[in-house]
Structures are given as structure tokens and as C-alpha cells.
Scaffold this active site. Structure first.
Site, PDB file in Angstrom:
ATOM      1  N   GLY A  46       0.871  -1.100  -0.074  1.00 21.53           N
ATOM      2  CA  GLY A  46      -0.079   0.025   0.069  1.00 21.53           C
ATOM      3  C   GLY A  46       0.783   1.174   0.142  1.00 21.53           C
ATOM      4  O   GLY A  46       1.950   1.289   0.562  1.00 21.53           O
ATOM      5  N   GLN A  51       3.090   9.997   0.770  1.00 20.88           N
ATOM      6  CA  GLN A  51       4.571   9.590   0.901  1.00 20.88           C
ATOM      7  C   GLN A  51       5.377   9.837  -0.259  1.00 20.88           C
ATOM      8  O   GLN A  51       6.577   9.750   0.094  1.00 20.88           O
ATOM      9  CB  GLN A  51       4.355   7.877   1.157  1.00 20.88           C
ATOM     10  CG  GLN A  51       3.400   7.249   2.465  1.00 20.88           C
ATOM     11  CD  GLN A  51       3.490   5.935   2.544  1.00 20.88           C
ATOM     12  OE1 GLN A  51       2.507   5.258   1.888  1.00 20.88           O
ATOM     13  NE2 GLN A  51       4.409   4.977   3.009  1.00 20.88           N
ATOM     14  N   LEU A  93       6.304   1.605   3.970  1.00 23.39           N
ATOM     15  CA  LEU A  93       7.648   1.991   2.968  1.00 23.39           C
ATOM     16  C   LEU A  93       8.152   3.442   3.828  1.00 23.39           C
ATOM     17  O   LEU A  93       9.326   3.342   3.458  1.00 23.39           O
ATOM     18  CB  LEU A  93       7.066   2.329   1.840  1.00 23.39           C
ATOM     19  CG  LEU A  93       6.780   1.001   1.045  1.00 23.39           C
ATOM     20  CD1 LEU A  93       5.597   1.188  -0.457  1.00 23.39           C
ATOM     21  CD2 LEU A  93       7.683   0.032   0.996  1.00 23.39           C
ATOM     22  N   HIS A 134      -4.526   2.124   7.643  1.00 19.86           N
ATOM     23  CA  HIS A 134      -3.074   2.720   7.774  1.00 19.86           C
ATOM     24  C   HIS A 134      -2.973   3.567   6.447  1.00 19.86           C
ATOM     25  O   HIS A 134      -2.287   4.760   6.874  1.00 19.86           O
ATOM     26  CB  HIS A 134      -2.292   1.629   7.458  1.00 19.86           C
ATOM     27  CG  HIS A 134      -0.848   1.884   7.351  1.00 19.86           C
ATOM     28  ND1 HIS A 134       0.136   1.329   8.291  1.00 19.86           N
ATOM     29  CD2 HIS A 134       0.025   2.533   6.505  1.00 19.86           C
ATOM     30  CE1 HIS A 134       1.190   1.885   7.787  1.00 19.86           C
ATOM     31  NE2 HIS A 134       1.180   2.488   6.797  1.00 19.86           N
ATOM     32  N   GLU A 135      -3.526   3.695   5.385  1.00 24.32           N
ATOM     33  CA  GLU A 135      -3.085   4.659   4.172  1.00 24.32           C
ATOM     34  C   GLU A 135      -3.997   5.863   4.105  1.00 24.32           C
ATOM     35  O   GLU A 135      -3.505   6.837   4.154  1.00 24.32           O
ATOM     36  CB  GLU A 135      -3.598   3.825   2.983  1.00 24.32           C
ATOM     37  CG  GLU A 135      -2.733   2.590   2.558  1.00 24.32           C
ATOM     38  CD  GLU A 135      -1.100   2.801   2.840  1.00 24.32           C
ATOM     39  OE1 GLU A 135      -0.625   4.009   2.457  1.00 24.32           O
ATOM     40  OE2 GLU A 135      -0.463   1.557   3.087  1.00 24.32           O
TER      41      GLU A 135
HETATM   42  C1  QAP Z   1       0.926  -0.831   4.872  1.00 22.69           C
HETATM   43  O1  QAP Z   1       3.073  -1.137   4.131  1.00 22.69           O
HETATM   44  C2  QAP Z   1       0.630  -2.026   5.900  1.00 22.69           C
HETATM   45  O2  QAP Z   1       9.981  -1.991   6.365  1.00 22.69           O
HETATM   46  C3  QAP Z   1       1.756  -0.959   3.585  1.00 22.69           C
HETATM   47  O3  QAP Z   1      11.746  -2.759   4.591  1.00 22.69           O
HETATM   48  C4  QAP Z   1       1.488  -3.064   5.970  1.00 22.69           C
HETATM   49  O4  QAP Z   1       3.680  -1.663   1.988  1.00 22.69           O
HETATM   50  C5  QAP Z   1      -0.365  -2.125   6.521  1.00 22.69           C
HETATM   51  C6  QAP Z   1       7.607  -2.573   3.470  1.00 22.69           C
HETATM   52  C7  QAP Z   1       1.500  -4.043   6.576  1.00 22.69           C
HETATM   53  C8  QAP Z   1      -0.860  -3.186   7.116  1.00 22.69           C
HETATM   54  C9  QAP Z   1       0.120  -4.136   7.236  1.00 22.69           C
HETATM   55  C10 QAP Z   1       7.960  -2.278   4.610  1.00 22.69           C
HETATM   56  C11 QAP Z   1       8.768  -2.954   2.422  1.00 22.69           C
HETATM   57  C12 QAP Z   1       6.348  -2.413   2.940  1.00 22.69           C
HETATM   58  C13 QAP Z   1       9.364  -2.478   4.876  1.00 22.69           C
HETATM   59  C14 QAP Z   1       4.040  -1.535   3.197  1.00 22.69           C
HETATM   60  C15 QAP Z   1      10.279  -2.846   4.283  1.00 22.69           C
HETATM   61  C16 QAP Z   1       9.769  -3.164   2.885  1.00 22.69           C
HETATM   62  C17 QAP Z   1       5.408  -1.622   3.570  1.00 22.69           C
HETATM   63 CO    CO Z   2       2.571   3.605   5.645  1.00 17.39          CO
END
Ligand code: QAP
Ligand code: CO
Length: 165
Positions: A46, A51, A93, A134-135
């Protein structure tokens, strides 16, 4: 298509409240394509426009295993359907390398506009419900670390600073 730079915590511009989209033109379409490219490259599920330092209410998401179910939410709103919450290990991210458990409503209705400005709604449970909340937080200038204890948040901030140095 272009890959965009992702702002990282604690960048102050992550705190800007995004404005609703009012015009559905080529530039919004381009933004959406660039956000999908940016998210795929970073292996995210997401991404909110905030961001990538664009303060308009645009979210892209793909929570499918095959990464072939792109979802777009413009000017999204949610309605909580049930009082129950779902604890989930969230990442972001904009907070690379950190995952922490956050509890949010487990069942919501999402109302949003698509790429052409047409309204749609869908019911969300599980990861979809967590991810949209979250978004939407990003569009309000909120991050998942805001739900953690000040101690945990500060640890994350310091470790990120070290990583970047
Ligand atoms: C939001 O987050 C989310 O630390 C989206 O090293 C995530 O796409 C909502 C990411 C989980 C609910 C549950 C994070 C990629 C991606 C990192 C993401 C990383 C590489 C996060
Ligand atoms: Co985020």
C-alpha cells in the site's frame, strides 16, 4: 512511468493533511501509475500519495500474493461496521525495516472514487481493512508509529537516523 522518492519518518512533510481530488485528468492518472511503479519496486502492499510528497487524497494498494490485483482509492472514507479490532503487525514504506503490532477496527465499509471519478464501495475485513486505515492515516498526516509508546517510537526514529547516516 516514473519511480518517485518515498519520504521517510520523521520527515515533516509526512504530517501534511492531503486535499481531496477534484479533477480527474491525465495528471492524476500519471500519478497513480507512478505510485504503482514506486510501490512495486519497493515491494509494498500500500502507498498513499502523501508518502511521495503529493498531498492529494490518492491511495494505491495490492495485497494479493500474485501482485496482480491493483486497487485505487481516491478521496476514501470508511465506516466502522463492528466494534471488534484486529491486532496486526504493520510496516510502512516510510518506516523501512520496522514492524509493530497495531489494533484497528476489523470490519469497515470503504467508500471511494476510482481513477475516472466514479464512486464505489466495498466491505473490507482482515488485511484489506487494516491497510486502508493505515493508508487513510497517511492522508491525515498520521503514521502507524503514532500508535506506539513514545519509547518505542523514539527508538525507531533513532535507529532510522543511524541507518541513513
Ligand atoms: C501498509 O506497508 C501496511 O519495512 C503498507 O523494509 C503494511 O507496504 C498495512 C515495506 C502491513 C498493514 C500491514 C516495509 C517494504 C512495505 C518495510 C507496506 C520494508 C519493505 C510496507
Ligand atoms: Co505506510
Amino acid at each position: 512511468m516514473a519511480r518517485l522518492d518515498i519520504l521517510e519518518y520523521p520527515h515533516p512533510r509526512l504530517r501534511i493533511k492531503a486535499e481531496p481530488v477534484t479533477v480527474f485528468d491525465e495528471s492524476i492518472s500519471q500519478l497513480i501509475d507512478d505510485m504503482f511503479e514506486t510501490m512495486a519496486e519497493a515491494q509494498g502492499i500500500g502507498l498513499a500519495a502523501s508518502q511521495v510528497d503529493v498531498h492529494q487524497r490518492v491511495i494505491v494498494m495490492d495485497i494479493s500474493d500474485e501482485r496482480d490485483e491493483p486497487r485505487i482509492y481516491i478521496n476514501p472514507e470508511i465506516e466502522v461496521l463492528e466494534p471488534g479490532t484486529l491486532p496486526y503487525d504493520e510496516g510502512c514504506l516510510s518506516v523501512p525495516g520496522f514492524y509493530e503490532t497495531v489494533e484497528r477496527p476489523a470490519n469497515v465499509i470503504i467508500r471511494a472514487l476510482d481513477r475516472d471519478g466514479n464512486a464505489f464501495e466495498e466491505e473490507a475485513v482482515g488485511l484489506l481493512a487494516v491497510c486502508i486505515q493505515h493508508e487513510i492515516d497517511h492522508l491525515e498526516g498520521r503514521l502507524f508509529v503514532d500508535y506506539l509508546s513514545p519509547l518505542k517510537r523514539d527508538r525507531i526514529r533513532k535507529k532510522l537516523k543511524k541507518q541513513r547516516a
